[in-house]
Design a protein around this motif. Structure first.
Motif, short mmCIF file in Angstrom:
data_model
loop_
_atom_site.label_atom_id
_atom_site.label_comp_id
_atom_site.label_asym_id
_atom_site.label_seq_id
_atom_site.Cartn_x
_atom_site.Cartn_y
_atom_site.Cartn_z
N CYS A 150 5.24 1.56 -1.62
CA CYS A 150 5.40 0.12 -1.45
C CYS A 150 4.17 -0.63 -1.99
CB CYS A 150 5.54 -0.22 0.04
SG CYS A 150 5.69 -1.98 0.32
N LYS A 152 3.77 -3.92 -1.46
CA LYS A 152 3.44 -5.07 -0.63
C LYS A 152 2.20 -4.71 0.20
CE LYS A 152 7.26 -7.51 -1.61
NZ LYS A 152 7.52 -6.77 -2.83
N LYS A 153 1.59 -5.71 0.75
CA LYS A 153 0.38 -5.44 1.56
C LYS A 153 0.51 -6.15 2.91
CE LYS A 153 -2.05 -3.11 -1.62
NZ LYS A 153 -0.80 -2.44 -2.11
N CYS A 154 1.65 -5.96 3.59
CA CYS A 154 1.82 -6.64 4.88
C CYS A 154 0.68 -6.22 5.80
CB CYS A 154 3.18 -6.30 5.48
SG CYS A 154 4.53 -6.76 4.38
N PHE A 156 0.11 -5.80 8.85
CA PHE A 156 0.28 -4.91 10.01
C PHE A 156 0.73 -3.51 9.63
CE2 PHE A 156 4.10 -7.37 9.08
CZ PHE A 156 5.01 -6.36 8.86
N CYS A 157 1.02 -3.28 8.34
CA CYS A 157 1.78 -2.08 7.99
C CYS A 157 0.94 -0.98 7.35
CB CYS A 157 2.90 -2.45 7.02
SG CYS A 157 3.97 -1.05 6.64
N VAL A 159 2.34 1.72 5.91
CA VAL A 159 3.13 2.45 4.91
C VAL A 159 2.47 2.53 3.53
CG1 VAL A 159 5.32 2.50 3.64
CG2 VAL A 159 5.32 2.15 6.13
N PRO A 160 1.94 1.43 2.97
CA PRO A 160 1.32 1.56 1.64
C PRO A 160 0.15 2.55 1.63
CG PRO A 160 1.71 -0.73 2.18
CD PRO A 160 1.97 0.05 3.42
N GLN A 194 11.40 1.35 0.42
CA GLN A 194 10.71 0.40 1.28
C GLN A 194 11.14 -1.03 0.96
OE1 GLN A 194 9.18 1.75 3.66
NE2 GLN A 194 8.80 3.80 2.86
N ASN A 195 11.43 -1.28 -0.35
CA ASN A 195 11.88 -2.60 -0.81
C ASN A 195 12.98 -2.40 -1.84
OD1 ASN A 195 9.89 -4.34 0.52
ND2 ASN A 195 8.47 -3.18 -0.75
N HIS A 235 13.84 -6.61 1.01
CA HIS A 235 12.79 -7.53 1.44
C HIS A 235 13.31 -8.95 1.28
CE1 HIS A 235 8.95 -9.56 1.80
NE2 HIS A 235 8.35 -8.39 2.07
N ARG A 274 3.54 -11.80 4.40
CA ARG A 274 4.93 -11.43 4.12
C ARG A 274 5.44 -12.11 2.86
NH1 ARG A 274 7.65 -7.31 5.33
NH2 ARG A 274 9.61 -8.35 5.76
S1 SF4 Z 1 6.40 -3.81 6.07
FE1 SF4 Z 1 7.68 -2.99 4.44
S2 SF4 Z 1 7.20 -4.29 2.70
FE2 SF4 Z 1 5.54 -4.57 4.15
S3 SF4 Z 1 3.98 -3.12 3.54
FE3 SF4 Z 1 5.27 -2.13 5.09
S4 SF4 Z 1 6.80 -0.99 3.95
FE4 SF4 Z 1 5.89 -2.47 2.56
#
Ligand code: SF4
Length: 433
Positions: A150, A152-154, A156-157, A159-160, A194-195, A235, A274
């Motif tokens: 992913c 994106k750089k949310c 709170f997340c 995942v990246p 993820q997106n 997304h 977001r």
């Molecule tokens: S919430 Fe989803 S879009 Fe945002 S960084 Fe995490 S995986 Fe990526």
């Protein structure tokens, strides 16, 4: 002696598909028999999730149990997102673990089991064009990864930081996998990323793909044996008119849309990074409902993100009232390592966080109690996918509602009309008509 494999998969559908990929890779060399009893396994795999703190804490107590009860010769491997972000630390906290394999390094499972100790958590390793072998836990359910990572750089997340940068899988691989799966009996193709609606932006070679997501959906729908297409997670930022148009007009695309909102407050959405506003989200959701009246919309919501005021929370509740989601996944904010939000100091106290979560979930329960009775005597097309322990067969409507019926398991893998006799919040009970 056929070796036995115990595999536990935590977290999201992408982890389910990664587990299937690991089993397929293992079976390339020697077939493993799946067992639900870790005590008789020769190989124990834990495919982990790091989205919240709780599963991470649970991991080490679980490893302790496996170590206590496993066969002397059995190997233990930790895979997935927690492996990616804890890496070497897992060996320190659990020295009996034989290998640690990150969420981006699934194809290395055979190398991992061939060594006494093995560690590979490189999140830049690119498996997007790797042709994994064939294995599906449920022959009627065909998960297909269309991208990894992913971009994106949310705030709170995590995942990246565990799944690396976003790379789209070449469309040729996706289309051939969809055709193979459909020809082997899976009438429904479930696309994962993820997106997903950002598909095609970048392939391994850095170039743009030939197809964007809307075009990929159209291509897959041209495969005769494919009767249904489902996907997660899109997304909201990439929900352009072309995407909504293809979604609404293509009869093979299931009418369930996951729209992760996270917060209804534009100010909080900004600190969450977001990329969209309350107004954009609302406008897209309302347009979707107009274009696809029988769509079911689900969402993810985090309450008590750092700095969330009563006004911000009221904005979230306003979106709840406006959109009336058919399904929500809601959580109190949980600080994750490596994320920008973890540095934020303006935390909401836990008592307030719990109170807001309760208000939100009560509101959703009330909305469901208003909606659910309307499904009585309604007829839905249901794709039966699994046999439940209570002997009922279960499946999903196009809207992703779970339907259970007292019917023969011969109907598994079939799409049937079902009349709803007893609608409940989480399950609709019915009979085939
Ligand atoms: S919430 Fe989803 S879009 Fe945002 S960084 Fe995490 S995986 Fe990526």
């Amino acid at each position: 002696m056929v070796k036995k494999l115990f595999i536990e998969t935590l977290g999201c559908a992408m982890n389910v598909r990664d587990s299937e990929h690991m089993i397929a890779e293992l079976n390339r060399e020697e077939p493993y028999l799946l067992t639900k009893d870790a005590k008789e396994a020769d190989l124990i795999l834990i495919n982990t999730c790091s989205v919240r703190e709780k599963p991470v804490n649970k991991l080490f107590s679980e490893i302790g149990q496996f170590v206590k009860h496993k066969k002397k010769s059995a190997k233990i491997g930790v895979c997935g997102c927690t492996a990616s972000h804890l890496g070497e630390e897992i060996f320190k906290r659990a020295p009996e673990v034989n290998f640690v394999l990150g969420a981006r390094n699934v194809s290395k499972i055979r190398e991992a089991i061939s060594k006494e100790k093995f560690l590979d958590v490189n999140i830049n390793y690119d498996e997007s064009a790797y042709a994994f072998g064939e294995f599906r836990q449920n022959p009627h359910k065909a998960y297909i990864n269309i991208s990894i990572g992913c971009d994106k750089k949310c705030a709170f997340c995590i995942v990246p930081h565990t799944r690396g940068e976003e790379i789209s899988v070449p469309h040729e691989l996706i289309l051939s996998e969809a055709e193979r799966a459909a020809k082997s009996g899976a009438k429904e193709i479930f696309l994962l990323g993820q997106n997903v609606n950002n598909y095609g932006r970048r392939l391994s070679n850095g170039k743009k793909g030939e197809f964007n997501f809307s075009q990929l959906l159209t291509q897959i729908s041209k495969i005769n044996e494919v009767k249904r297409i489902r996907f997660t997670s899109p997304h909201p930022l990439h929900m352009d008119d072309e995407f909504l148009e293809v979604f609404a007009s293509n009869p093979k695309i299931c009418k369930s849309m996951h729209m992760p909102l996270q917060s209804g407050s534009t100010a909080i959405l900004k600190t969450m990074r977001r990329g969209y506003t309350k107004e954009w989200f609302l406008e897209r959701a309302q347009k979707l409902r107009r274009m696809s009246p029988d769509v079911a919309i689900s969402t993810d919501i985090i309450v008590a993100f750092p700095g969330e005021s009563e006004k911000d929370f009221a904005d979230t509740m306003e979106i709840m009232e406006e959109v009336r989601f058919e399904q929500i996944f809601s959580f109190k904010y949980s600080a994750r390592p490596l994320t920008t939000a973890a540095q934020m100091t303006n935390m909401v106290d836990d008592k307030t966080a719990s109170a807001r979560l309760k208000i939100l979930q009560d509101k959703h329960a009330a909305i469901l109690d208003e909606m659910t009775p309307n499904y009585k005597d309604k007829i839905f097309e249901v794709y039966f996918e699994e046999l439940r322990e209570n002997g009922m067969i279960a499946g999903r409507t196009s809207q992703n509602f779970t339907v259970c019926a007292e019917e023969s398991e011969k109907l598994l893998g079939e799409i049937k009309n079902v009349k709803i006799t007893r609608p409940q919040r989480l399950i609709l009970y019915g009979q085939v008509v």
